[in-house]
Design an enzyme around this catalytic site. Structure first.
Site, PDB file in Angstrom:
ATOM      1  N   ARG A  66       0.843  -1.247   0.090  1.00  0.00           N
ATOM      2  CA  ARG A  66      -0.052  -0.074  -0.077  1.00  0.00           C
ATOM      3  C   ARG A  66       0.710   1.251   0.047  1.00  0.00           C
ATOM      4  O   ARG A  66       0.025   2.256  -0.125  1.00  0.00           O
ATOM      5  CB  ARG A  66      -0.902   0.072   1.067  1.00  0.00           C
ATOM      6  N   ASN A 101      -4.247   6.581   7.473  1.00  0.00           N
ATOM      7  CA  ASN A 101      -4.392   6.327   6.014  1.00  0.00           C
ATOM      8  C   ASN A 101      -5.442   7.296   5.437  1.00  0.00           C
ATOM      9  O   ASN A 101      -6.474   7.220   5.907  1.00  0.00           O
ATOM     10  CB  ASN A 101      -4.637   4.971   5.747  1.00  0.00           C
ATOM     11  N   GLY A 102      -5.072   8.119   4.503  1.00  0.00           N
ATOM     12  CA  GLY A 102      -6.011   8.935   3.845  1.00  0.00           C
ATOM     13  C   GLY A 102      -5.632  10.417   3.819  1.00  0.00           C
ATOM     14  O   GLY A 102      -4.485  10.731   3.703  1.00  0.00           O
ATOM     15  N   LYS A 161       3.025  -2.221 -18.162  1.00  0.00           N
ATOM     16  CA  LYS A 161       3.517  -3.188 -17.276  1.00  0.00           C
ATOM     17  C   LYS A 161       5.310  -3.057 -17.306  1.00  0.00           C
ATOM     18  O   LYS A 161       5.759  -2.944 -16.362  1.00  0.00           O
ATOM     19  CB  LYS A 161       3.495  -4.754 -17.625  1.00  0.00           C
ATOM     20  N   GLU A 214      -1.623  -2.234 -22.087  1.00  0.00           N
ATOM     21  CA  GLU A 214      -1.418  -3.028 -20.838  1.00  0.00           C
ATOM     22  C   GLU A 214       0.184  -3.502 -20.836  1.00  0.00           C
ATOM     23  O   GLU A 214       1.074  -3.298 -19.709  1.00  0.00           O
ATOM     24  CB  GLU A 214      -1.998  -4.024 -20.722  1.00  0.00           C
TER      25      GLU A 214
END
Ligand code: G6P
Length: 608
Positions: free
Chosen positions: A27, A97-98, A485, A481
């Site tokens: 995250r 978080n935020g 990547k 895509e």
């Protein structure tokens, strides 16, 4: 972005916090920190680096209660002083978080009240705000609740106080948070994976919930301030599914999990003789009857899945489809068509722009909404009228792989449902498509078996700075895509073009140092694509062609061919994605980059 974890137990919680942070690192991973309560003092350790560094620094730290954080910088550069937890006068510690949108005005006010700020973050205002209410004699719960009423923005927070050895307060609004229930110990975290080593019994918190978390008990208060019971669920996610196993990286593991992920996503149709709208929700049949077009909203890789679906939906189901990047849609003035089905695509279901785009669409009067998502408890799922859960399992590598191919499976199912409802699918065609879908996991495995050949091709990219990806029709989004990547994890500048556009600009870039990767399925556009490839070859460009077995493109000097095992018709984009995922993975290995945690990126983008 950012991950938080908290624990209150009868044992030292530092190893629990560190293990939790490690599992939340996807995250955000630019800095990390923890604070525990020890002998009546808040003992804080922070590191301007990965959780591994924090572990080393906290080898001698211990406490029975604590909170921890792994950061993806928004306000203030990645540095130790900006790393969480943030503290107020050694009394209050906070992880967050935020984004707090009104932090500047709060900071001005709190500074005037005598609070000294030691970071550039928005989070620090929360610590001082809680402090200002706590010193008035409020309980930690009441002080936190009072502070929260002053915040504008999104948050999942954990709060501790140096004079409260028994409780942590956690709360959420706009950012994910769940509790883990243990035996005489309780926890909370941004994501269940962080808690699986200690418990699989979880409580998913709702918007506005504030929780008083103790060792023996916890009490949840809903947004209106009243106590509320939330169900305890046993998470179906196994500890193994979030462990690396024998793989070198999560991305490699997740690429290899695709046959299973696709099979799991197809479970609802695998044993049935026909395909029904009900797989998208009880109201789907009625809703689909009344729509006349589709609007797909998404970001990143999910946006590419939407672009593939547009070809399917218009060609097979005959329904007009627009695909838009969520962050563009939410801020432009568009002309809403209330008869459109709005589809939001997201692996995480918590991408801020996608959520905002959905809310924007609803505010414009759209009532037909469908979320295709990989996380059952996500906000996106809750906010949509209809839903389809992809069953990719937890995806941890920042570069999305199995979530993408399972989104494509879901979108193909939707195409078939709509085609059937519109009388554009004969029973024979339906059976053929179902047969092709059931064969997909096996076909995917055959493509994965090409891994050694792709690893060899990747060696050619070790010294490259740029790459061009070409595709046509259904496979143009696959070229997009593939380029995404490659740039995400190998930091090679890569662009994708529909092959027909080559001569309108990008051909000027082609020389011996610019590898050109082409997705070449055996479809109606093959002959045209072959001409485009000749144009590249004539300019000295080195070609890497991912070709179907029956395309008869021959390997010659400067033309490298990877033969795909079989041609999958409409499902070909799913198979053609896999070699491009593997190519970027092996190029990243050549380059020595951090495959699962590429620089500057994060998996869940919960900020605009
Ligand atoms: C980030 C991730 C991408 C992902 C995108 C959208 O950029 O790194 O892998 O495609 O967000 O995420 P979502 O969860 O909405 O699919």
């Amino acid at each position: 972005m950012c991950g938080i974890v908290g624990a209150v137990a009868q044992r030292n919680v530092v190893p629990i916090l560190l293990e939790g942070l490690q599992r939340l690192e996807y995250r955000g991973y630019d800095s990390a920190g923890l604070v525990v309560l020890h002998d009546g003092l808040l003992d804080r350790v922070r590191s301007n680096g990965r959780v591994a560094e924090l572990s080393e620094k906290s080898a001698n730290t211990q406490g029975l209660l604590g909170i921890a954080h792994t950061r993806w910088a928004t306000h203030g550069v990645p540095s130790e002083r900006n790393a969480h937890p943030h503290m107020s006068r050694n009394l209050i510690g906070v992880v967050h978080n935020g984004i707090i949108e009104n932090y500047e005005s709060l900071r001005t006010r709190l500074t005037a009240e005598g609070y000294e700020f030691t970071s550039d973050t928005d989070t620090e205002v929360i610590a001082h705000l809680v402090h200002s209410h706590y010193v008035l004699g409020n309980t930690l719960l009441a002080a936190t609740q009072a502070a929260l009423t002053e915040l504008v923005g999104a948050y999942a927070i954990g709060v501790i106080a140096s004079d409260n050895a028994d409780q942590i307060i956690c709360a959420r609004r706009g950012s994910p948070l769940l509790m883990g229930i243990g035996i005489e110990e309780n926890f909370f975290a941004s994501d269940v994976s962080a808690l699986l080593p200690v418990t699989s019994r979880v409580v998913y918190l709702e918007e506005g919930d504030v929780v008083e978390v103790g060792r023996l008990a916890y009490q949840i208060f809903a947004a209106d301030g009243n106590p509320v019971d939330r169900p305890v669920q046993v998470s179906e996610i196994s500890n193994e599914s979030v462990s690396l196993g024998n793989y070198r990286h999560y991305m490699q593991k997740e690429i290899h999990e695709q046959p299973q992920a696709i099979a799991d996503t197809l479970e609802s149709v695998c044993n049935s003789k026909s395909i029904v709208p009900g797989i998208f929700g009880a109201e789907a049949a009625a809703s689909f009857e009344s729509i006349d077009s589709i609007l797909i909203l998404a970001c990143g890789t999910s946006h590419h899945a939407g672009l593939v679906a547009r070809y399917w939906l218009e060609e097979i189901a005959g329904i007009q489809c627009t695909v838009e990047i969520a962050s563009e849609y939410r801020y432009r003035t568009s002309v809403p068509n209330p008869k459109a089905l709005v589809i939001v695509l997201s692996q995480s279901g918590e991408t801020a722009d996608t959520l905002a785009a959905l809310n924007h669409a609803k505010a414009l009067g759209h009532t037909h909404t469908l979320a295709i998502c990989n996380v059952p408890e996500s906000a996106l799922i809750r906010l949509s009228q209809l839903r389809f859960l992809t069953r990719a399992g937890p995806e941890i590598g920042v570069a999305s792989t199995k979530a993408f191919t399972t989104q494509l499976v879901a979108l193909f199912l939707l195409t078939l449902v709509l085609a059937k409802q519109r009388g554009r699918l004969t029973p024979e065609q339906e059976q053929q498509h179902l047969h092709a879908l059931r064969h997909l996991p096996a076909a995917t495995q055959k493509v994965l078996d090409l891994e050694p050949q792709i690893a060899k091709i990747a060696e050619h990219f070790a010294d490259k700075q740029h790459a061009l990806f070409l595709g046509r029709g259904l496979h143009y989004p696959i070229a997009l895509e593939g380029a995404l990547k490659l740039k995400e994890i190998s930091y090679i500048h890569a662009e994708a073009y529909p092959a027909g556009e080559l001569k309108h600009g990008p051909l000027a870039l082609v020389d011996k140092d610019m590898p050109v990767i082409s997705v070449a399925p055996n479809d109606v556009l093959l002959e045209k694509l072959k001409s485009n490839l000749q144009e590249v070859r004539a300019r000295g460009g080195e070609l890497y062609v991912f070709a179907d077995a029956d395309t008869h493109i021959r390997e010659t000097d400067g033309v490298h061919i990877l033969q795909m095992p079989e041609h999958a018709g409409y499902l070909s984009p799913i198979l053609h994605t896999i070699p491009l995922q593997l190519l970027s993975y092996y190029v990243a290995l050549q380059k020595g980059t951090d495959v699962d945690k590429p620089r500057n990126l994060a998996k869940s983008v919960t900020v605009e």
